[in-house]
Design an enzyme around this catalytic site. Structure first.
Site, PDB file in Angstrom:
ATOM      1  CG  ASP A  78      -2.026   0.933   1.237  1.00  0.00           C
ATOM      2  OD1 ASP A  78      -2.377   1.413   0.144  1.00  0.00           O
ATOM      3  OD2 ASP A  78      -2.592   1.204   2.324  1.00  0.00           O
ATOM      4  CG  HIS A  79      -0.438   4.892  -0.048  1.00  0.00           C
ATOM      5  ND1 HIS A  79      -0.768   5.836  -0.992  1.00  0.00           N
ATOM      6  CD2 HIS A  79      -1.581   4.550   0.571  1.00  0.00           C
ATOM      7  CE1 HIS A  79      -2.085   6.057  -0.926  1.00  0.00           C
ATOM      8  NE2 HIS A  79      -2.600   5.294   0.005  1.00  0.00           N
ATOM      9  CD  GLU A 137      -3.125   8.442  -4.758  1.00  0.00           C
ATOM     10  OE1 GLU A 137      -2.996   7.413  -4.075  1.00  0.00           O
ATOM     11  OE2 GLU A 137      -3.225   9.580  -4.261  1.00  0.00           O
ATOM     12  N   GLY A 185      -7.842   7.858   7.169  1.00  0.00           N
ATOM     13  CA  GLY A 185      -8.064   8.110   8.594  1.00  0.00           C
ATOM     14  C   GLY A 185      -9.533   8.088   8.978  1.00  0.00           C
ATOM     15  CB  SER A 221     -13.047   3.164   6.738  1.00  0.00           C
ATOM     16  OG  SER A 221     -12.087   2.128   6.854  1.00  0.00           O
ATOM     17  CG  ASP A 263      -6.005   0.521   8.124  1.00  0.00           C
ATOM     18  OD1 ASP A 263      -6.250  -0.361   8.967  1.00  0.00           O
ATOM     19  OD2 ASP A 263      -4.928   1.146   8.111  1.00  0.00           O
ATOM     20  CB  THR A 264     -10.597   3.886   9.462  1.00  0.00           C
ATOM     21  OG1 THR A 264      -9.503   4.682   8.998  1.00  0.00           O
ATOM     22  CG2 THR A 264     -11.215   4.556  10.671  1.00  0.00           C
TER      23      THR A 264
HETATM   24 ZN    ZN Z   1      -4.543   4.886   0.606  1.00  0.00          ZN
END
Ligand code: ZN
Length: 335
Positions: A78-79, A137, A185, A221, A263-264
């Site tokens: 990821d990233h 991206e 986030g 999320s 994720d969150t």
């Molecule tokens: Zn991301």
């Protein structure tokens, strides 16, 4: 991952990509996958690789594929912030990498289009030679994730559809993360977002121009209120917040979104379950007494998302193609 996304496109469904740092999170996802018969994307950020020291992560993933052989399983970076980071991930055994060239290698400063094309194309060459999938991206997401992100509000660097077409043409990548107003986030929106807030029209337009590119939604999320409430009920102090409604994600899936990063929600589920045990049974000190409920809580969230995204029931549709075979296929396409 390319095969998994191609299959998802064929079947008209999306696949959740869930972040991990440790054994319990991997177990939660694999259990949810077995329960719902879902193919799986497990992803690790640079922060997660540092936390798990790479080798732990590697062997945990090997264990996952041994214990759940019936589940097609991807390990995705990821990233990735640089060609070097992606290269080390490919060498370590990741079957898919994200080169996020929308930001410079510091993971903070928005980059130029030319820079993004250059680093992404380098990773595509490297990765495809080994049969590994590449996500890129274009446009910048809002917020910060594991120290990665420009800290923007999510709307200042939206993906330009025309630029997206040019980017895909010049890089030859497999999957494209687009910025349509989502952020990383827990604090994404201060009220429930609509299709307007989320720029769903832009997503639809990008899909129309790039019908054969798998789109990726980051920062997706849903930040459900019941998970926030459990944390706050047991001594937490989360401020009121809204995530991306599942129905908007489902609209995305109807319009080319094949990978959805979550994720969150899992972090919230884990923390809520642990806080509950700490408050209700303060005499407990065996880590299993709170890690087991935490694992169960995350599994529930993951299984629900797998069902909502439509990947449930598709684990046995196909047999994973070995990387060497994928490398040959990429070679044929490139030639
Ligand atoms: Zn991301």
């Amino acid at each position: 991952m390319r095969q998994l996304l191609d299959e998802a496109a064929k079947g008209g469904y999306g696949v959740g990509a869930f972040n991990v740092n440790n054994m319990e999170q991997i177990q939660s996802i694999m259990e949810a996958a077995r329960e719902t018969k879902s193919p799986v994307i497990i992803q690790a950020s640079r922060g997660a690789r540092a936390y798990s020291q790479d080798r732990f992560l590697y062997h945990l993933m090997i264990a996952a594929t041994e214990i759940y052989p019936e589940i097609p399983t991807v390990l995705h970076l990821d990233h990735g912030n640089s060609v070097e980071t992606c290269k080390s991930a490919i060498e370590m055994g990741f079957t898919s990498v994200m080169m996020d060239g929308s930001l410079m290698a510091d993971g903070k400063t928005p980059s130029s289009f030319e820079y993004n094309v250059d680093v992404t194309r380098q990773v595509v060459e490297l990765a495809h030679a080994k049969g590994v999938t590449v996500e890129g991206e274009i446009g910048c997401l809002g917020g910060i994730e594991d120290g990665h992100g420009a800290g923007l509000d999510g709307l200042s660097h939206l993906t330009d559809p025309e630029q997206a077409v040019e980017f895909v043409k010049q890089t030859g990548l497999d999957a494209l993360a687009i910025a349509i107003g989502t952020s990383h986030g827990a604090y994404k929106f201060s009220s429930k977002p609509t299709g307007e807030t989320l720029k769903m029209q832009r997503l639809i337009e990008i899909h129309k121009r790039l019908p054969n590119t798998h789109l990726v939604m980051h920062g997706s999320s849903s930040v459900p209120k019941d998970l926030q409430d459990i944390i706050n009920q047991y001594g937490g102090k989360l401020k009121p917040t809204w995530g991306v409604p599942v129905e908007e994600i489902q609209l995305g899936i109807k319009n080319g979104v094949r990978k959805i990063n979550v994720d969150t929600d899992n972090r919230l589920a884990i923390t809520g379950a642990i806080r509950k045990v700490f408050m209700e049974k303060p005499e407990e000190f065996d880590p299993r007494s709170y890690l087991k409920p935490a694992r169960e809580a995350m599994k529930k969230v993951v299984a629900l998302r797998m069902t909502q995204f439509g990947q449930a029931g598709h684990a046995s549709d196909y047999t994973p193609i070995p990387l060497a075979e994928m490398a040959k296929r990429y070679e044929t396409v490139a030639a």
